[in-house]
Design a protein around this motif. Structure first.
Motif, PDB file in Angstrom:
ATOM      1  N   ILE A  15       0.828  -1.213   0.000  1.00 15.26           N
ATOM      2  CA  ILE A  15       0.000   0.000   0.000  1.00 15.26           C
ATOM      3  C   ILE A  15       0.861   1.262   0.000  1.00 15.26           C
ATOM      4  CG2 ILE A  15      -0.270   0.104   2.509  1.00 15.26           C
ATOM      5  CD1 ILE A  15      -2.987   0.932  -0.059  1.00 15.26           C
ATOM      6  N   ARG A  16       2.058   1.188   0.551  1.00 17.66           N
ATOM      7  CA  ARG A  16       2.939   2.357   0.554  1.00 17.66           C
ATOM      8  C   ARG A  16       3.353   2.735  -0.862  1.00 17.66           C
ATOM      9  NH1 ARG A  16       7.151  -0.137   4.703  1.00 17.66           N
ATOM     10  NH2 ARG A  16       6.812  -1.791   3.191  1.00 17.66           N
ATOM     11  N   THR A  17       3.519   1.734  -1.730  1.00 14.35           N
ATOM     12  CA  THR A  17       3.880   1.998  -3.116  1.00 14.35           C
ATOM     13  C   THR A  17       2.732   2.677  -3.855  1.00 14.35           C
ATOM     14  OG1 THR A  17       5.282   0.038  -3.054  1.00 14.35           O
ATOM     15  CG2 THR A  17       4.756   0.941  -5.224  1.00 14.35           C
ATOM     16  N   VAL A  18       1.521   2.219  -3.609  1.00 20.81           N
ATOM     17  CA  VAL A  18       0.345   2.806  -4.256  1.00 20.81           C
ATOM     18  C   VAL A  18       0.161   4.257  -3.806  1.00 20.81           C
ATOM     19  CG1 VAL A  18      -2.153   2.632  -4.514  1.00 20.81           C
ATOM     20  CG2 VAL A  18      -0.759   0.565  -4.497  1.00 20.81           C
ATOM     21  N   ILE A  19       0.277   4.499  -2.506  1.00 16.78           N
ATOM     22  CA  ILE A  19       0.139   5.860  -1.976  1.00 16.78           C
ATOM     23  C   ILE A  19       1.229   6.760  -2.541  1.00 16.78           C
ATOM     24  CG2 ILE A  19       0.302   7.253   0.134  1.00 16.78           C
ATOM     25  CD1 ILE A  19      -1.060   4.891   1.580  1.00 16.78           C
ATOM     26  N   ALA A  20       2.456   6.266  -2.597  1.00 10.53           N
ATOM     27  CA  ALA A  20       3.559   7.054  -3.138  1.00 10.53           C
ATOM     28  C   ALA A  20       3.329   7.398  -4.604  1.00 10.53           C
ATOM     29  CB  ALA A  20       4.876   6.292  -2.975  1.00 10.53           C
ATOM     30  N   LEU A  21       2.802   6.453  -5.365  1.00  7.45           N
ATOM     31  CA  LEU A  21       2.533   6.710  -6.776  1.00  7.45           C
ATOM     32  C   LEU A  21       1.486   7.812  -6.942  1.00  7.45           C
ATOM     33  CD1 LEU A  21       2.946   5.939  -9.753  1.00  7.45           C
ATOM     34  CD2 LEU A  21       1.127   4.259  -9.447  1.00  7.45           C
ATOM     35  N   LEU A  22       0.432   7.758  -6.162  1.00  2.00           N
ATOM     36  CA  LEU A  22      -0.607   8.786  -6.243  1.00  2.00           C
ATOM     37  C   LEU A  22      -0.061  10.168  -5.856  1.00  2.00           C
ATOM     38  CD1 LEU A  22      -3.664   6.876  -4.781  1.00  2.00           C
ATOM     39  CD2 LEU A  22      -3.307   7.590  -7.142  1.00  2.00           C
ATOM     40  N   PHE A  23       0.692  10.230  -4.766  1.00  2.00           N
ATOM     41  CA  PHE A  23       1.266  11.504  -4.350  1.00  2.00           C
ATOM     42  C   PHE A  23       2.255  12.028  -5.386  1.00  2.00           C
ATOM     43  CE2 PHE A  23      -0.565  11.051  -0.183  1.00  2.00           C
ATOM     44  CZ  PHE A  23      -0.643  12.354   0.280  1.00  2.00           C
ATOM     45  N   ALA A  24       3.021  11.131  -6.008  1.00  2.00           N
ATOM     46  CA  ALA A  24       3.992  11.558  -7.017  1.00  2.00           C
ATOM     47  C   ALA A  24       3.281  12.141  -8.238  1.00  2.00           C
ATOM     48  CB  ALA A  24       4.879  10.393  -7.421  1.00  2.00           C
ATOM     49  N   ILE A  25       2.203  11.492  -8.679  1.00  2.00           N
ATOM     50  CA  ILE A  25       1.473  11.997  -9.845  1.00  2.00           C
ATOM     51  C   ILE A  25       0.888  13.375  -9.562  1.00  2.00           C
ATOM     52  CG2 ILE A  25      -0.583  11.636 -11.278  1.00  2.00           C
ATOM     53  CD1 ILE A  25       0.034   8.600 -11.055  1.00  2.00           C
ATOM     54  N   TYR A  26       0.173  13.498  -8.447  1.00  2.00           N
ATOM     55  CA  TYR A  26      -0.412  14.797  -8.104  1.00  2.00           C
ATOM     56  C   TYR A  26       0.668  15.848  -7.843  1.00  2.00           C
ATOM     57  CZ  TYR A  26      -5.067  12.780  -7.747  1.00  2.00           C
ATOM     58  OH  TYR A  26      -6.260  12.166  -8.019  1.00  2.00           O
ATOM     59  N   GLY A  27       1.776  15.446  -7.245  1.00  2.00           N
ATOM     60  CA  GLY A  27       2.862  16.378  -6.977  1.00  2.00           C
ATOM     61  C   GLY A  27       3.486  16.920  -8.253  1.00  2.00           C
ATOM     62  N   VAL A  28       3.715  16.047  -9.225  1.00  2.00           N
ATOM     63  CA  VAL A  28       4.298  16.488 -10.496  1.00  2.00           C
ATOM     64  C   VAL A  28       3.336  17.429 -11.217  1.00  2.00           C
ATOM     65  CG1 VAL A  28       4.997  15.686 -12.787  1.00  2.00           C
ATOM     66  CG2 VAL A  28       5.837  14.520 -10.752  1.00  2.00           C
ATOM     67  N   VAL A  29       2.046  17.112 -11.176  1.00  2.00           N
ATOM     68  CA  VAL A  29       1.059  18.007 -11.800  1.00  2.00           C
ATOM     69  C   VAL A  29       1.102  19.384 -11.142  1.00  2.00           C
ATOM     70  CG1 VAL A  29      -1.418  18.420 -12.081  1.00  2.00           C
ATOM     71  CG2 VAL A  29      -0.465  16.181 -12.612  1.00  2.00           C
ATOM     72  N   LEU A  30       1.176  19.433  -9.819  1.00  2.00           N
ATOM     73  CA  LEU A  30       1.232  20.723  -9.135  1.00  2.00           C
ATOM     74  C   LEU A  30       2.523  21.482  -9.425  1.00  2.00           C
ATOM     75  CD1 LEU A  30      -0.390  20.000  -5.662  1.00  2.00           C
ATOM     76  CD2 LEU A  30      -1.275  21.432  -7.499  1.00  2.00           C
ATOM     77  N   VAL A  31       3.627  20.769  -9.530  1.00  2.00           N
ATOM     78  CA  VAL A  31       4.898  21.437  -9.855  1.00  2.00           C
ATOM     79  C   VAL A  31       4.813  22.065 -11.244  1.00  2.00           C
ATOM     80  CG1 VAL A  31       7.337  21.026 -10.391  1.00  2.00           C
ATOM     81  CG2 VAL A  31       6.352  20.092  -8.300  1.00  2.00           C
ATOM     82  N   VAL A  32       4.266  21.333 -12.199  1.00  2.00           N
ATOM     83  CA  VAL A  32       4.126  21.875 -13.554  1.00  2.00           C
ATOM     84  C   VAL A  32       3.212  23.095 -13.530  1.00  2.00           C
ATOM     85  CG1 VAL A  32       3.212  21.398 -15.859  1.00  2.00           C
ATOM     86  CG2 VAL A  32       4.658  19.713 -14.715  1.00  2.00           C
TER      87      VAL A  32
END
Length: 87
Positions: A15-32
């Motif tokens: 579950i930590r991998t799934v949570i990390a993937l979701l946070f990474a996707i949303y984080g990259v979108v916000l950075v852009v």
């Protein structure tokens, strides 16, 4: 926690991998979005580029979760003796 017997890592199903993937996707979108938003939007937030900083924080959070999952993997037993079944 690691078990005493033989087993394999949970890998992508951790579950930590799934949570990390979701946070990474949303984080990259916000950075852009933080890089392309107009100055007027930044001025509304008292001069703070909140999208950029929130995105960076989310990407860092995702990196910590991935490191945690890699350094302390969950071990799943290969076989279960006397497994109960629903009757």
């Amino acid at each position: 926690m690691a078990s005493e017997g033989s087993g394999h890592s949970a890998g992508a199903f951790d579950i930590r991998t799934v949570i990390a993937l979701l946070f990474a996707i949303y984080g990259v979108v916000l950075v852009v979005l933080g890089f392309i938003q107009p100055q007027a939007e930044i001025d509304k937030a008292a001069g703070l580029n909140i999208n950029l900083w929130a995105g960076v924080g989310m990407v860092v959070f995702a990196a910590v979760f991935i490191a945690w999952a890699r350094l302390r993997p969950i071990t799943v037993p290969d076989d279960v003796e006397g497994g109960s079944t629903a009757e």
